[in-house]
Write a protein that holds these residues in place. Structure first.
Motif, mmCIF file in Angstrom:
data_model
loop_
_atom_site.group_PDB
_atom_site.id
_atom_site.type_symbol
_atom_site.label_atom_id
_atom_site.label_comp_id
_atom_site.label_asym_id
_atom_site.label_seq_id
_atom_site.Cartn_x
_atom_site.Cartn_y
_atom_site.Cartn_z
ATOM 1 N N TYR A 1 11.212 7.694 -0.397
ATOM 2 C CA TYR A 1 10.339 6.590 -0.200
ATOM 3 C C TYR A 1 10.808 5.887 1.426
ATOM 4 C CZ TYR A 1 9.201 1.457 -0.619
ATOM 5 O OH TYR A 1 8.579 0.404 -0.511
ATOM 6 N N VAL A 2 9.725 5.429 1.979
ATOM 7 C CA VAL A 2 9.792 4.791 3.215
ATOM 8 C C VAL A 2 8.943 3.596 3.453
ATOM 9 C CG1 VAL A 2 9.444 5.191 5.955
ATOM 10 C CG2 VAL A 2 10.492 6.925 4.542
ATOM 11 N N GLU A 3 9.698 2.531 3.884
ATOM 12 C CA GLU A 3 8.840 1.406 3.881
ATOM 13 C C GLU A 3 8.907 0.858 5.389
ATOM 14 O OE1 GLU A 3 9.728 -3.194 2.272
ATOM 15 O OE2 GLU A 3 9.320 -1.782 0.890
ATOM 16 N N PHE A 4 7.529 0.439 5.986
ATOM 17 C CA PHE A 4 7.657 0.099 7.235
ATOM 18 C C PHE A 4 7.653 -1.469 7.476
ATOM 19 C CE2 PHE A 4 5.637 4.140 7.035
ATOM 20 C CZ PHE A 4 6.356 4.950 8.184
ATOM 21 N N ALA A 5 8.097 -1.695 8.607
ATOM 22 C CA ALA A 5 8.166 -3.406 8.789
ATOM 23 C C ALA A 5 6.732 -3.475 9.313
ATOM 24 C CB ALA A 5 8.973 -3.530 9.933
ATOM 25 N N THR A 6 6.238 -4.671 8.542
ATOM 26 C CA THR A 6 4.743 -5.099 8.842
ATOM 27 C C THR A 6 4.693 -6.385 8.958
ATOM 28 O OG1 THR A 6 4.291 -5.004 6.431
ATOM 29 C CG2 THR A 6 3.903 -3.032 7.464
ATOM 30 N N PRO A 7 5.321 -7.075 9.787
ATOM 31 C CA PRO A 7 5.154 -8.539 10.139
ATOM 32 C C PRO A 7 3.824 -9.162 10.237
ATOM 33 C CG PRO A 7 5.979 -7.517 12.042
ATOM 34 C CD PRO A 7 5.876 -6.534 11.086
ATOM 35 N N LEU B 1 0.806 -1.165 0.097
ATOM 36 C CA LEU B 1 -0.030 0.005 0.011
ATOM 37 C C LEU B 1 0.914 1.317 0.003
ATOM 38 C CD1 LEU B 1 -2.648 1.384 0.321
ATOM 39 C CD2 LEU B 1 -2.537 1.149 2.626
ATOM 40 N N LEU B 2 0.744 1.891 -1.130
ATOM 41 C CA LEU B 2 1.707 3.073 -1.181
ATOM 42 C C LEU B 2 0.827 4.233 -0.888
ATOM 43 C CD1 LEU B 2 3.328 2.202 -4.675
ATOM 44 C CD2 LEU B 2 4.295 1.675 -2.237
ATOM 45 N N LEU B 3 1.172 4.871 0.011
ATOM 46 C CA LEU B 3 0.573 6.273 0.647
ATOM 47 C C LEU B 3 1.236 7.482 0.056
ATOM 48 C CD1 LEU B 3 -0.384 5.777 4.274
ATOM 49 C CD2 LEU B 3 -1.514 5.249 2.245
ATOM 50 N N GLY B 4 0.503 8.227 -0.744
ATOM 51 C CA GLY B 4 1.428 9.546 -1.390
ATOM 52 C C GLY B 4 1.178 10.693 -0.393
ATOM 53 N N VAL B 5 2.208 11.040 0.123
ATOM 54 C CA VAL B 5 2.315 12.239 1.015
ATOM 55 C C VAL B 5 2.835 13.479 0.501
ATOM 56 C CG1 VAL B 5 2.193 10.603 3.000
ATOM 57 C CG2 VAL B 5 4.317 11.255 2.231
ATOM 58 N N SER C 1 1.060 -8.243 8.760
ATOM 59 C CA SER C 1 0.216 -8.241 7.653
ATOM 60 C C SER C 1 0.734 -8.690 6.383
ATOM 61 C CB SER C 1 -0.114 -6.529 7.332
ATOM 62 O OG SER C 1 -0.733 -6.346 6.253
ATOM 63 N N ALA C 2 -0.085 -9.154 5.369
ATOM 64 C CA ALA C 2 0.477 -9.661 4.051
ATOM 65 C C ALA C 2 0.553 -8.525 3.194
ATOM 66 C CB ALA C 2 -0.766 -10.705 3.591
ATOM 67 N N VAL C 3 0.289 -7.315 3.670
ATOM 68 C CA VAL C 3 0.504 -6.070 2.861
ATOM 69 C C VAL C 3 1.707 -5.130 3.383
ATOM 70 C CG1 VAL C 3 -0.525 -4.053 1.896
ATOM 71 C CG2 VAL C 3 -1.953 -6.179 2.017
ATOM 72 N N THR C 4 2.659 -4.713 2.533
ATOM 73 C CA THR C 4 3.655 -3.768 3.214
ATOM 74 C C THR C 4 3.197 -2.351 2.891
ATOM 75 O OG1 THR C 4 5.412 -5.089 2.291
ATOM 76 C CG2 THR C 4 5.879 -2.981 2.457
ATOM 77 N N LEU C 5 3.420 -1.598 4.259
ATOM 78 C CA LEU C 5 2.996 -0.190 4.092
ATOM 79 C C LEU C 5 4.361 0.780 3.819
ATOM 80 C CD1 LEU C 5 0.778 1.987 4.962
ATOM 81 C CD2 LEU C 5 1.828 1.857 7.197
ATOM 82 N N ALA C 6 3.785 1.565 2.742
ATOM 83 C CA ALA C 6 4.972 2.617 2.282
ATOM 84 C C ALA C 6 4.685 3.896 1.968
ATOM 85 C CB ALA C 6 5.810 1.894 1.107
ATOM 86 N N LEU C 7 5.503 4.865 2.250
ATOM 87 C CA LEU C 7 5.182 6.366 2.115
ATOM 88 C C LEU C 7 6.229 6.703 0.648
ATOM 89 C CD1 LEU C 7 5.671 7.836 5.478
ATOM 90 C CD2 LEU C 7 3.722 6.968 4.422
ATOM 91 N N TYR C 8 5.191 7.552 -0.212
ATOM 92 C CA TYR C 8 5.968 8.049 -1.424
ATOM 93 C C TYR C 8 5.420 9.408 -1.582
ATOM 94 C CZ TYR C 8 7.495 6.284 -6.113
ATOM 95 O OH TYR C 8 8.383 6.057 -7.172
ATOM 96 N N PRO C 9 6.181 10.200 -2.275
ATOM 97 C CA PRO C 9 5.626 11.646 -2.455
ATOM 98 C C PRO C 9 4.489 11.666 -3.399
ATOM 99 C CG PRO C 9 8.088 11.439 -3.003
ATOM 100 C CD PRO C 9 7.609 10.085 -2.771
#
Length: 203
Positions: free
Chosen positions: A145-151, A116-120, A153-161
């Motif tokens: 880009y930032v990716e969080f550790a999400t053990p 899941l890429l969040l545009g921030v 969840s089957a979905v990875t959480l990340a931040l993107y401009p």
């Protein structure tokens, strides 16, 4: 460590959206519920599917289009691999990509990773906001880009401009109203600086 657990899409027609995500192959990764408020333009996020080879990209794209998606960027090779971007009937943007440029095995439509890429507006500020609430960083590349550790969840959480995410998706960055997205976790209910809503995962 704070857990990120669920991705809920708020959609105009939950029954139709359920049929789409079942056909597309994303139903194990997202929850659906009726939209409570309108959204217009770019909703500020994208779902990214990573698969093993170009044939799998093509298979996912074909399934999405057959189920009612529209093409934002047709499948093509690039310096990083092979990928395509589609828009689901409910408006969610989905990116399907592989780092490989040639098929080396039979097509399986097996998902390697969903993110899941969040545009921030400010990646560094949003990273700080989330780490202060207990999320652990797995990868970080400055303000890009930032990716969080999400053990949990089957979905990875990340931040993107936001601007870069919209450009990557091939859509204007302007948008208003609801994101049409609710993130579930154990950090308690809150709304982040870009308006993304979190609720307890059991909600």
């Amino acid at each position: 460590m704070t857990a990120f657990s669920t991705v809920t899409l708020e959609v105009p027609d939950p029954a139709a959206a359920s049929a789409f995500y079942d056909a597309f192959g994303l139903s194990p990764y997202v929850r659906l519920r009726a939209a409570q408020s309108p959204a217009d333009g770019f909703r500020g996020f994208a779902l990214s599917l990573v698969v093993s080879q170009p044939g799998d990209v093509d298979a996912f794209v074909a399934a999405a289009l057959d189920a009612g998606a529209t093409t934002l960027k047709p499948a093509a090779k690039s310096f990083w691999g092979y990928g395509a971007i589609v828009r689901a009937p409910d408006g969610a943007i989905c990116k399907i990509a592989s780092s490989a440029k040639k098929d080396t095995a039979p097509v399986t439509r097996r998902v390697g990773q969903v993110a899941l890429l969040l545009g921030v507006a400010d990646v560094k500020a949003s990273k700080r906001f989330y780490t202060e609430r207990g999320l652990a960083v797995a990868k970080s590349f400055g303000g890009k880009y930032v990716e969080f550790a999400t053990p949990s969840s089957a979905v990875t959480l990340a931040l993107y401009p936001r601007r870069a995410l919209a450009k990557d998706a091939g859509v204007p960055q302007e948008g208003s109203g609801s994101h049409g997205l609710v993130i579930g976790g154990d950090a308690g209910p809150f709304t982040d600086p870009d308006g993304f809503v979190w609720e307890p995962a059991s909600a």
